[in-house]
Design a protein around this motif. Structure first.
Motif, PDB file in Angstrom:
ATOM      1  N   THR A 134      31.617  56.559  54.190  1.00 54.09           N
ATOM      2  CA  THR A 134      30.477  57.448  54.232  1.00 54.09           C
ATOM      3  C   THR A 134      30.946  58.869  54.470  1.00 54.09           C
ATOM      4  O   THR A 134      30.165  59.790  54.567  1.00 54.09           O
ATOM      5  N   GLN A 136      32.135  62.442  53.746  1.00 50.64           N
ATOM      6  CA  GLN A 136      31.907  63.301  52.605  1.00 50.64           C
ATOM      7  C   GLN A 136      32.716  64.563  52.719  1.00 50.64           C
ATOM      8  O   GLN A 136      33.082  64.992  53.800  1.00 50.64           O
ATOM      9  N   ASP A 137      33.025  65.157  51.598  1.00 48.57           N
ATOM     10  CA  ASP A 137      33.628  66.488  51.630  1.00 48.57           C
ATOM     11  C   ASP A 137      32.984  67.326  50.528  1.00 48.57           C
ATOM     12  O   ASP A 137      31.985  66.924  49.944  1.00 48.57           O
ATOM     13  N   THR A 140      32.163  65.759  47.217  1.00 49.23           N
ATOM     14  CA  THR A 140      31.136  64.719  47.129  1.00 49.23           C
ATOM     15  C   THR A 140      29.848  65.250  46.513  1.00 49.23           C
ATOM     16  O   THR A 140      29.265  64.639  45.635  1.00 49.23           O
ATOM     17  N   LYS A 141      29.425  66.420  46.995  1.00 47.22           N
ATOM     18  CA  LYS A 141      28.198  66.995  46.444  1.00 47.22           C
ATOM     19  C   LYS A 141      28.437  67.519  45.048  1.00 47.22           C
ATOM     20  O   LYS A 141      27.657  67.313  44.140  1.00 47.22           O
ATOM     21  N   SER A 146      27.999  60.217  45.447  1.00 46.87           N
ATOM     22  CA  SER A 146      27.351  59.260  46.338  1.00 46.87           C
ATOM     23  C   SER A 146      26.547  58.247  45.567  1.00 46.87           C
ATOM     24  O   SER A 146      26.139  58.472  44.436  1.00 46.87           O
ATOM     25  N   SER A 161      29.746  57.100  49.894  1.00 48.12           N
ATOM     26  CA  SER A 161      30.081  58.376  49.265  1.00 48.12           C
ATOM     27  C   SER A 161      31.552  58.405  48.920  1.00 48.12           C
ATOM     28  O   SER A 161      32.381  57.963  49.711  1.00 48.12           O
ATOM     29  N   SER A 163      34.936  60.702  48.048  1.00 42.55           N
ATOM     30  CA  SER A 163      35.400  62.033  48.444  1.00 42.55           C
ATOM     31  C   SER A 163      36.793  62.256  47.873  1.00 42.55           C
ATOM     32  O   SER A 163      37.361  61.387  47.218  1.00 42.55           O
TER      33      SER A 163
END
Lengths: 284, 129
Positions: A134, A136-137, A140-141, A146, A161, A163
């Motif tokens: 889970t 994130q970095d 990820t976005k 995700s 997620s 990363s």
């Protein structure tokens, strides 16, 4: 009736390879190439061409089940495929060059070394407790890494997620080069990359890898095809065997102890790895 | 999810079609004792003269109507390779539909790589050949 015997032998090889491939995730190439070269005496370049098509067969056969269950993360797989496909083109061209100079001994040795070198990571992955999916970095976005899936065993929806996209991309680039160079699917390296580098859960990593190896192998196949390394007679029974084998393999997968299986395949990895290196060195 | 079901169906159909073509091809080869202008002995030879470079695509379609075993086998391979390619292509449309522009671009890049491997590289080599 030598012909018939040949066809049957190749068919059995294919079925066995498909079953082993779908059970272990080791993929068809690792099995098919050594069998064809060491047992049947097929020249390496044709074995590699055969293997690439086999990888597509294994990938497509196994993957159709996963896609329906939404276990393949299409975005992650596709974005990483940028690196794998480019790597595969490079690897395939290098291989073609080496074959044209009769330098396939190099490829044998590299093959054996890759097998032996992958023993450690595979061994480690048995005991790996991967709970960090889970984390994130920034990637990820950015790359929409995700997702969620329904875990049948735990009976609940699991969110995860991915990363470290850039690290994943680098690993996949190498996997691609190996794929094009050796004519394998690099499924092992891909699963490791997805699980360790990108911190994805196993149940997502394996199906996503299955999807990816198909695309990568398609790239390699196209180039090998052009250079004449696809031999119809050897390939046809093997690919057919694999299509059946991987289908049945995934059926019996549920009923087998995965630890026992993996120990067995580690054993095979070692033996085959050594044999390939010896072959390259001109000993076997 | 419309697209995912379409993709799964395509995978299923593709693999079955490919297997069928290969099966027919093998049977024809055995029945006719050869194909594509070569005898069975020549084809079986493990370091063969008959391979994908010596057999052009144009021959394949002519060979199908002539019930030529080799042509069926090669067509089976073509279908097989087409499966992942179609998968990528379908995914582009799926991302377009979802208006996921980032992934439209990403998937398009992967697709271009596939096309490069299939079309560009061979013609580059042909330039040297």
């Amino acid at each position: 009736m030598i012909v018939l015997l040949y066809v049957i032998a190749l068919l059995i090889t294919g079925v066995a390879s498909g079953i082993i491939g779908s059970l272990s995730g080791l993929g068809g190439g690792i099995i098919v190439i050594p069998i064809l070269t060491l047992l049947f005496g097929v020249p390496l370049e044709y074995a590699a061409g055969a293997s690439l098509l086999s990888v597509i067969a294994t990938s497509s056969g196994a993957a159709s089940a996963y896609v329906k269950d939404k276990l393949v993360n299409l975005k992650i797989g596709m974005s990483l495929e940028i690196a794998t496909t480019m790597g595969a083109i490079a690897g395939a061209l290098i291989a073609v060059f080496l074959y044209s100079k009769s330098l396939q001994a190099i490829i044998f040795i590299v093959f054996g070394l890759v097998l032996l070198l992958s023993i450690y990571p595979v061994r480690k992955s048995f005991t790996l407790k991967n709970d960090s999916h889970t984390k994130q970095d920034s990637t990820t976005k950015k790359f929409q890494l995700s997702g969620k899936y329904y875990d049948k065993a735990k009976k609940k929806v699991i969110k995860y997620s991915g990363s470290r996209w850039w690290l994943g991309e680098s690993v996949m680039g190498i996997a691609g080069i190996i794929s094009g160079l050796l004519g394998v699917g690099s499924g092992v390296l891909k699963v490791i990359g997805l699980e360790s580098a990108m911190r994805l859960p196993v149940k997502i990593a394996t199906p996503t890898s299955d999807f990816m190896i198909g695309v990568t192998a398609a790239v390699g196949s196209a180039i090998y095809w052009e250079f004449g390394y696809i031999q119809p007679f050897i390939l046809a029974p093997i690919v057919m065997g694999i299509l059946f084998g991987s289908y049945f393999g995934s059926k019996i997968l549920e009923r087998t102890s995965s630890l026992r299986l993996r120990e067995f395949f580690l054993f095979i990895l070692i033996i085959v790895g050594i044999e390939m290196v010896f072959r390259g060195l001109g000993v076997a | 999810m419309e697209f995912e079901r379409t993709i799964a169906m395509m995978l299923r159909i593709g693999t079955i079609l490919s297997a069928a073509l290969l099966a027919i091809g093998i049977l024809l080869l055995i029945a006719n004792n050869g194909g594509g202008g070569s005898s069975l002995d020549q084809i079986i030879n493990l370091a063969p003269q008959v391979n994908s470079a010596s057999f052009s695509l144009a021959n394949i379609f002519g060979g199908i109507s002539g019930f030529d075993g080799i042509s069926f086998i090669f067509l089976g391979f073509i279908v097989l390779i087409a499966i992942p390619i179609s998968r990528v292509l379908l995914s582009i449309f799926m991302f377009l539909y979802q208006k996921n522009w980032l992934y439209v671009v990403i998937t398009a890049i992967v697709f271009i790589n596939l096309i490069v491997a299939i079309l560009l590289i061979p013609s580059m080599i042909a330039g040297y050949g």
